[in-house]
Motif scaffolding. Structure first.
Motif, PDB file in Angstrom:
ATOM      1  N   MET A 153      27.234 -67.020 -79.710  1.00 32.18           N
ATOM      2  CA  MET A 153      26.982 -68.103 -78.756  1.00 32.18           C
ATOM      3  C   MET A 153      25.772 -68.966 -79.102  1.00 32.18           C
ATOM      4  SD  MET A 153      27.548 -66.101 -75.168  1.00 32.18           S
ATOM      5  CE  MET A 153      28.956 -65.009 -74.910  1.00 32.18           C
ATOM      6  N   GLN A 154      25.126 -68.707 -80.225  1.00 35.19           N
ATOM      7  CA  GLN A 154      23.841 -69.340 -80.515  1.00 35.19           C
ATOM      8  C   GLN A 154      23.909 -70.860 -80.643  1.00 35.19           C
ATOM      9  OE1 GLN A 154      22.380 -68.953 -84.702  1.00 35.19           O
ATOM     10  NE2 GLN A 154      24.048 -67.477 -84.908  1.00 35.19           N
ATOM     11  N   HIS A 155      25.073 -71.401 -80.983  1.00 36.59           N
ATOM     12  CA  HIS A 155      25.173 -72.845 -81.184  1.00 36.59           C
ATOM     13  C   HIS A 155      25.654 -73.592 -79.936  1.00 36.59           C
ATOM     14  CE1 HIS A 155      24.323 -72.473 -85.431  1.00 36.59           C
ATOM     15  NE2 HIS A 155      25.238 -71.535 -85.532  1.00 36.59           N
ATOM     16  N   GLY A 156      25.903 -72.851 -78.864  1.00 39.29           N
ATOM     17  CA  GLY A 156      26.339 -73.495 -77.627  1.00 39.29           C
ATOM     18  C   GLY A 156      25.153 -73.885 -76.770  1.00 39.29           C
ATOM     19  N   SER A 157      25.433 -74.441 -75.612  1.00 38.94           N
ATOM     20  CA  SER A 157      24.350 -74.808 -74.701  1.00 38.94           C
ATOM     21  C   SER A 157      23.728 -73.556 -74.100  1.00 38.94           C
ATOM     22  CB  SER A 157      24.885 -75.701 -73.575  1.00 38.94           C
ATOM     23  OG  SER A 157      25.654 -74.950 -72.655  1.00 38.94           O
TER      24      SER A 157
END
Length: 243
Positions: A153-157
């Motif tokens: 999930m690191q590249h999501g908001s």
């Protein structure tokens, strides 16, 4: 009988408060602060108090950010968490805990390093399903269940990642607590102590909630740092136990 709130309880409550603050602000990481201290002072409280406290903080976080939860995308992670737990249990039976801890910690650190150079990958159903399976294995064997999900999930908001992590950990904690109960591990004394920590967990959530807006601006580096610390603590703890 109501548990005695002595100095040991107070120290454990303090580290739990700090851990819950981190978890509320980032989405995971409570065990990084709380587990190393608790396992020294009160090993019989681990992982039960951590599971109850994580459930309280995660449920509060999921409710606070319920509008941002991606239920459809998270469903595969809920499903694959179960076979991951089974595989993790099997690995515990055939491998030493120290080998598992070193392997998982090294994998998390390697993934953090590699992810710094990889192209962004989506937190879609497929990747979350894989992360849920791996999280089930690592969470069962070493209590490091957060990094696999967080790395996907690191590249999501920040808001979406925190909401999805919260609802995932609500689900994971329910599975763990049911398992402890069925295995006869969660006795009345441990349950009572766990309940005395619920107000501490709620205070930690309140403090972490105030930090969320500051975390949001630097979410990815903070998330990767927490993942690295999680793996690092597990690695150091395992190595120290060998001497």
């Amino acid at each position: 009988m109501f548990p005695e709130l002595d100095s040991t309880w107070l120290i454990c409550a303090l580290v739990l408060f700090l851990g819950c603050t981190i978890q509320a602000a980032v989405g995971f990481g409570m065990a990084i602060v709380a587990a190393p201290v608790m396992v020294i002072l009160k090993p019989e409280w681990v992982p039960y108090i951590l599971a109850v406290s994580a459930f309280v903080v995660s449920l509060s976080g999921a409710w606070q950010q319920r509008a941002a939860i991606q239920w459809r995308a998270m469903t595969p992670a809920f499903i694959t968490r179960l076979p991951g737990t089974i595989v993790g249990t099997w690995l515990l039976l055939i491998m030493s805990v120290s080998v598992l801890q070193i392997t998982v910690a090294a994998m998390v650190l390697l993934t953090v390093v590699v992810s710094l150079w990889l192209k962004p990958f989506p937190a879609n159903a497929t990747n979350l399903g894989i992360a849920g399976f791996v999280s089930g294995i690592t969470g069962t064997t070493t209590s490091i269940g957060g990094p696999p999900m967080a790395l996907v999930m690191q590249h999501g908001s920040a808001v979406t990642a925190r909401a999805n992590l919260s609802v995932y950990f609500v689900y994971s904690c329910i599975i763990s607590l049911i398992g402890y109960q069925l295995a006869g591990l969660l006795n009345s004394s441990t349950l009572l102590v766990s309940l005395t920590m619920v107000p501490i967990a709620l205070l930690g959530f309140g403090a972490g909630k105030q930090l969320q807006r500051h975390v949001d601006n630097r979410f990815r580096p903070i998330l990767l740092t927490v993942c690295s610390l999680s793996a690092g603590f597990a690695l150091i703890n395992t190595i120290s136990e060998q001497f």
